[in-house]
Design a protein around this motif. Sequence first.
Motif, mmCIF file in Angstrom:
data_model
loop_
_atom_site.group_PDB
_atom_site.id
_atom_site.type_symbol
_atom_site.label_atom_id
_atom_site.label_comp_id
_atom_site.label_asym_id
_atom_site.label_seq_id
_atom_site.Cartn_x
_atom_site.Cartn_y
_atom_site.Cartn_z
ATOM 1 N N GLU A 6 0.867 -1.466 0.370
ATOM 2 C CA GLU A 6 -0.027 0.274 -0.041
ATOM 3 C C GLU A 6 1.096 1.348 0.283
ATOM 4 O OE1 GLU A 6 -3.335 0.227 -0.138
ATOM 5 O OE2 GLU A 6 -3.378 -1.470 -0.106
ATOM 6 N N PRO A 7 0.432 2.633 -0.697
ATOM 7 C CA PRO A 7 1.121 3.479 -0.185
ATOM 8 C C PRO A 7 1.142 4.271 1.233
ATOM 9 C CG PRO A 7 -0.823 3.808 -1.547
ATOM 10 C CD PRO A 7 -0.725 2.986 -1.246
ATOM 11 N N LYS A 8 2.137 4.960 1.088
ATOM 12 C CA LYS A 8 2.532 5.300 2.990
ATOM 13 C C LYS A 8 2.212 6.742 3.137
ATOM 14 C CE LYS A 8 3.259 1.563 5.568
ATOM 15 N NZ LYS A 8 4.103 0.907 7.153
ATOM 16 N N LEU A 9 1.786 7.266 3.389
ATOM 17 C CA LEU A 9 1.808 8.762 3.788
ATOM 18 C C LEU A 9 2.248 9.376 5.424
ATOM 19 C CD1 LEU A 9 -2.156 9.639 2.725
ATOM 20 C CD2 LEU A 9 -0.006 9.273 1.710
ATOM 21 N N VAL A 57 9.549 1.453 7.392
ATOM 22 C CA VAL A 57 9.182 2.388 5.858
ATOM 23 C C VAL A 57 10.242 1.607 5.107
ATOM 24 C CG1 VAL A 57 7.837 4.191 7.214
ATOM 25 C CG2 VAL A 57 10.695 4.499 6.377
ATOM 26 N N ARG A 58 11.140 0.165 4.907
ATOM 27 C CA ARG A 58 11.861 -0.425 4.522
ATOM 28 C C ARG A 58 11.306 -0.797 2.802
ATOM 29 N NH1 ARG A 58 16.964 -1.872 4.761
ATOM 30 N NH2 ARG A 58 16.633 -1.704 7.373
ATOM 31 N N GLY A 59 11.002 -0.417 1.867
ATOM 32 C CA GLY A 59 11.039 -0.182 0.585
ATOM 33 C C GLY A 59 9.510 -0.393 0.519
ATOM 34 N N GLU A 60 8.847 0.803 1.315
ATOM 35 C CA GLU A 60 7.950 1.659 0.672
ATOM 36 C C GLU A 60 7.577 2.128 -0.108
ATOM 37 O OE1 GLU A 60 5.010 -0.070 2.220
ATOM 38 O OE2 GLU A 60 5.873 -1.233 3.840
#
Length: 341
Positions: A6-9, A57-60
Amino acid sequence: MPAVVEPKLISGNANLPLAKAIARRMSLYRGMSVGLVDARIERFNDQEIFVEVYENVRGEDMFILQSTSNPANDNLMELLIMADALRRSSAARITAVIPYFGYARQDRRTKARTPITAKLVSNMITSAGIERVLTLDLHAAQIQGFFDIPVDNLYASPIFGLDILQQFDNPAEELMVVSPDVGGVARARELAKRIGAPLSIVDKRRERAGEVAEMTVIGDVSGKKCVIVDDICDTAGTLCKAAEVLMEHGATEVHAYISHGVMSGPAVERVSKSVMKSLVLTDSIQPTDAIKAAPNIRVLPTAPLFAQAILNIWNGTSVSSLFETDTLGPIYEGILGQQSD
């Protein structure tokens, strides 16, 4: 590297209400909860900015939500430091979502020994590890060329067009779209084309910076409801004077649609006392309490537009499709004219 799910904000402090509204809209579109990444952004006693990200957030695919509005330098540094924190935490891709791109008015050398600060800022953003920029109504379109990374420049005119069609019964017959200067003609023409209205121009001449010496109306505005279109309203002096000149030339009403409400100094008071019937802003810059309380100022939400654009970037689909009324109309159905999303 794990697959991106999923995209992370993640958001800075410039416009937290907009960031939360974007997250809510994305949750609605995705049918699942999309929240802001847990992080802290604080200042030491000497006002140095410190960022700590509490989630992995690794790989995000990371999206930083941050306008570089007042205080411009603090908000810009927050953006750069967040990007550095994410890059050093092995994020797969970092996109900066900058609803209002500060320093955009310094896009060229207007006289000897002056900087091109918009280019400097673009270099800083790229050097911080940001790989893509998403913004709204850049002051000058050529700023996209200052970057060596992809830049998606969204436009407020489709949102303005939808709102105008709701607010006025017969825009093509009763309205006149007005550019407050020659440099904004392309922006005004785009909106005029969307609503089928004619176009006029207010030609202004300055004796010195910040002071308008003379204004001339090009086109017949008599008997028309005039809609002034511009990208930035700072102190509102030029805008209010343009409204007065239009009324003197026979306009029946004057409304204004502005992409970015900087609204510094006496701007709100000037607009409240002006002949303008309404000023419509977007929430690309967080509205102050004074703006919310002003009787003739409305704020249109940009969260639906940015949420869909972020999802399109994440999915690898077209962002330019959001320039079309047929695409944007369903996204904004039932929410225009409200103060918040």
